[in-house]
Scaffold this active site. Structure first.
Site: not given
Ligand code: NOJ
Length: 910
Positions: A501, A504, A577
């Site tokens: 995660d 970017e 998200d």
């Molecule tokens: C951002 C991610 O997009 C999300 O899916 C994740 O739960 C959080 N970071 C925490 O790791």
């Protein structure tokens, strides 16, 4: 000071998570000088002409020089290469023999080495005089043309009217800012909010126009939360304030649907499609920030209208021109051509195609055990349980919180005993803590990205002060991969897989929540040059690490948020998200269609929406649509209420269970489609026009989608809806998956869409393999028998395929697989081997039910050969798994024919 900054950044982050997207934190095109400059150029501004055209090393090469060199610009070098199957590569860079201040960044490790085998070494070119041009052969259907003055490059058909397909610089918008040497008094800095970019080489952007001919729409260039057919961003009828599509990998909180704003990933690949049924494509391999305008008809008063052409403007902050033109002509040809440049998607393990249950966070081992057992209690299958950042010791990846997860190995083994896997998160930011082994080692080895002054870059992320591994270096990637060995990753077992995660990369206190553009990577590469590929290299290193861990015997599973061309070779991705809103459910389909079209077929959106609490109706509808996402995972933010499928009352549990069961029933079909994607690049989830290229009514339809060539699914995206309008393309009929009812093609039907399911149809002429027994995970379905659903077309014919391998290893690459083709014709169903003769895998699995949709009643038995046995036929309502259609037509079912899935046989209806 540090802790104050940290608190501030956390406060700012917390407010980002609770409020919606803060537009002002991100640059608009107007605030991005290279974008503003490029957008304000007038057509015809480019004065470059092609000279010294010749053939060198199998390529056509030329110099690009300004017609009147008042600006004292150095000539650029153009080279054009041709590859089999209608692929043309055009590169333009500074002339290295003229000693530019440094070499501009060329993105390594994206173009697959096998492309070289397709190279057509050019030996000659033809010349044309009106206008002066050089022409080379591409294929029997196409040739590539370099017009000299002004310079322009295009692909055209070789016969008939020699119609153009794709062109570059036809409107003279090409511009190439050359690297500078900073003199005294030069102020090259750029400021955005509190950040300053030192820009040591000055402006180095590149821009040009690209035109697609005979096109009604263009698609692609993810990642944006917007319609599938890309809307114009500039020109007549478009608001002055409209932004171009931005490609800049960013961690965007609560992103908006219906926006050209860049999200977590960037694939600069565009596909066009038009009324003639033809498609073409254009890809720019460049990892710097990019902005792309789709120009509205009439944007350039000079160029006249009438032609069904779409013009686009491509702008990048740095790098070189390394572009590919794909001639098509069919949509599937274009995706295949793109796949032969960037690779096809990796073959996933079977478990990864099942349902994944995630949440930020499953709190502790007891929570994990509870959730796992509730799935069993409620008879809901699932394959993978996920742990988010809180499972670690203070966000130190590769560690466990010893109070909450004291026995990680045992926990994984318990899941594994039921054939279930676990995924843990590993992000690229490393906590700057001298007692943390990973930080110590990375610091000592010099493995971090540097800031512009040459020190280890220090930014804020989940663990507080963090540094970022420099994934551009192959040596560092290899070291990173080694972190996943069972010895290094203490507490990991063979059933543990990984989630990457924030790659970017996300830097909470950085400009636009990312790394400063003047940060430095190995070899003096500026972050601006490699930004969009950072997450790709991280994903690659992790995925390769898992392969190493398993000694090359276990297919890796790594989910990534950031994407770049080539990502498909390393694992799955999700759309980040999203929010628990109906519009986010709706936009997930164009987003996934776009990803599939641009190579990344193994993708999904968080079921239920990451932020917010979905009302039960939305959650149910999301499961019903999500059951067809190639990557099928429920996930939620830690501030949301728990939402496992059994928490919303008996009826809603039943509805979500049915949706998940539908997915499990179709796993053999999905797996076969993943194999197709692995071989050809043709995605699992497809736009309707990929299957019906001539049908204009499908070109902008992004609410319905095809799963393979056989299923059409229409989502329900509105609250309280019990009806849906569904356009069914083509001349043949469609069979309702739920009850076998027939609908004619080429028409919009108003259907019931009761809460039980969303409209889904099998296309006449196809055969779909299923496994109908309910189990707890895909692993437990291993030896289950198959059902074949034959949807007959108007000639009473159908065909389809089934691919099977061991579901986990790489043995399929050595031929250990079964690949059958089923053909129904003249009342006989035949199973044929389509695997090459050396392919070998045996299976005891039987086909125990064959359903014939569209067959008249009458026959009551079938003859099975070579067994020379009779099988019973019954007429009755359609069944799917344990579900029996309560209404609809009776269908003919051949019961227990006793044939094996790995053998040749025929079944004749008597
Ligand atoms: C951002 C991610 O997009 C999300 O899916 C994740 O739960 C959080 N970071 C925490 O790791």
């Amino acid at each position: 000071m540090r802790s104050l900054l940290f608190t501030l950044s956390l406060l700012c982050f917390a407010s980002q998570t609770s409020l919606s997207w803060k537009k002002e934190e991100f640059r608009s095109c107007d605030q991005t000088p290279f974008c503003k400059r490029a957008r304000s150029r007038s057509p015809g501004a480019c004065s470059l002409i092609a000279t010294d055209v010749t053939i060198a090393d199998g390529d056509l090469v030329a110099k690009l020089t300004p017609k009147d060199n008042d600006d004292q610009i150095n000539p650029l070098v153009l080279s054009l290469s041709v590859y089999g199957d209608g692929i043309v590569r055009l590169r333009i860079d500074e002339d290295h023999s003229l000693n530019p201040p440094k070499k501009r960044f060329r993105v390594p490790d994206v173009v697959v080495p096998e492309l070289e085998e397709k190279k057509i070494r050019l030996e000659k070119f033809a010349t044309e005089n009106d206008p002066p041009s050089s022409v080379v052969y591409v294929s029997d259907g196409y040739e590539a043309v370099v017009r000299h003055e002004p310079f322009e490059v295009y692909v055209r058909e070789r016969s008939g009217d020699r119609r153009r397909v794709v062109s570059l610089n036809s409107h003279g918008l090409f511009d190439f800012e050359q690297l500078g040497k900073k003199g005294e008094g030069d102020d090259w800095e750029e400021k955005f909010r509190t950040h300053t970019d030192s820009r040591p080489f000055g402006s180095q952007s590149i821009s040009f126009d690209v035109s697609f001919y005979e096109s009604s729409f263009v698609y692609g260039i993810p990642e944006h939360a917007t319609s599938f057919a890309l809307k114009p961003t500039k020109g007549p009828g478009v608001e002055e304030s409209a932004e171009p599509y931005r490609l800049f990998n960013l961690d965007v909180f609560e992103y908006e649907h219906e926006s050209p704003f860049g999200l977590y990933g960037s694939i600069p690949f565009m596909v066009s499609h038009g009324g003639t049924g033809k498609s073409s494509g254009f890809f720019w391999l460049n990892a710097a920030e990019m902005q792309i305008d789709v120009l509205a008809e009439g944007w350039d008063a000079e160029s006249g209208g009438g032609e069904s052409r779409i013009d686009t403007l491509w702008m990048s902050e740095a790098g070189i021109v390394d572009t590919f033109f794909f001639a098509g002509p069919e949509p599937k040809d274009v995706v295949r051509q793109y796949a032969s440049v960037t690779g096809t998607s990796a073959m996933p393990q079977l478990f990864a195609t099942g349902y994944h249950q995630c949440r930020w966070n499953y709190k502790d081992e007891e929570d994990v055990a509870q959730v796992d057992s509730k799935f069993d209690e409620h008879d809901i299958p699932y394959d993978v349980l996920w742990l988010d950042i809180e499972h670690t010791d203070g966000k130190r990846y590769f560690t466990w919180d010893s109070a909450l997860f004291p026995n990680p190995e045992e926990m994984q083994k318990k899941l594994d005993a039921k054939g279930r896997r676990m995924v843990t998160i590993v992000d690229p930011h490393i906590k700057r803590d001298d007692s943390y082994f990973l930080h110590k080692e990375a610091t000592e080895m010099g493995y971090y990205v540097k800031d512009s002054s040459g020190k280890d870059f220090d930014g804020w992320c989940w663990p507080g002060s963090s540094s970022y591994i420099d994934m551009l270096s192959p040596e560092i990637r290899e070291w990173w991969g080694g972190r996943f060995s069972y010895k290094n990753y203490v507490g990991s077992t063979p059933s543990l897989y990984i989630w990457n995660d924030m790659n970017e990369p996300s830097v909470f206190n950085g400009p636009e929540v990312t790394m400063p553009r003047d940060a430095l990577h190995v070899g003096g590469v500026e972050h601006r040059e490699v930004h969009n590929a950072y997450g790709y290299y991280f994903h690659m290193a992790t995925s390769d690490g898992l392969v190493m861990r398993g000694e090359g015997k276990d297919r890796p599973f790594v989910l990534s948020r950031a994407i770049f061309p080539g990502t498909q070779r390393y694992g799955a991705i999700w759309t980040g998200d999203n929010t628990a809103e109906w519009e986010h459910l709706r936009v997930s389909i164009p987003m996934l269609l776009t990803l599939g079209l641009t190579g990344i077929t193994f993708s999904g959106a968080d079921i239920g929406g990451f932020f917010g609490n979905p009302e039960p109706e939305l959650l149910v509808r999301w499961y019903q649509v999500g059951a067809y996402y190639p990557f099928f995972r429920g996930h939620a933010h830690h501030d949301t209420k728990r939402r496992e499928p059994w928490l919303f009352g008996e009826r809603n549990t039943e509805l979500m269970r049915d949706a998940i069961h539908t997915r499990y029933t179709l796993l053999p079909y999905f797996y076969t489609l993943f194999r197709e994607a692995n071989v050809t690049g043709v995605p699992v989830l497809r736009p309707l026009w990929m299957e019906f290229p001539q049908d204009e009514a499908t070109f902008s339809n992004d609410e319905a989608f095809m799963v393979g060539n056989g299923l059409l699914v229409q989502g329900v995206y509105t609250k309280g809806t019990t009806h849906a309008s569904v356009y069914l393309p083509g001349k043949e009929s469609w069979y309702d998956l739920r009850n076998g009812k027939t609908y004619v093609g080429g028409k919009t039907h108003k259907m019931d869409a009761p809460e039980e399911s969303i409209p889904a149809f099998q296309r006449a002429g196809t055969i779909i393999p299923r496994k109908d027994r309910f189990r707890r995970s895909s692993f437990q379905m291993d030896n289950d028998p198959y059902t074949l659903v034959i949807a007959l077309n108007s000639s009473q014919e159908a065909d389809g395929e089934l691919y099977i391998d061991d579901g986990k290893s790489f043995e399929f690459k050595r031929g250990a697989y079964i690949h059958r083709r089923f053909v129904f014709s003249n009342g006989v169903l035949t199973s044929k081997n389509v695997a090459p003769p050396e392919a070998s895998l045996s299976s005891q699995c039987l086909i125990d039910r064959i359903i014939l949709l569209g067959h008249s009643s009458g026959p009551n038995s079938a003859l099975v050969e070579p067994l020379n046995q009779k099988a019973e036929i019954e007429m009755g309502p359609l069944r799917m798994g344990g579900l029996v259609a309560s209404s609809g037509t009776n269908v003919l079912t051949i019961r227990k024919p006793g044939v094996r899935v790995d053998q040749d046989w025929t079944i004749k209806i008597l």
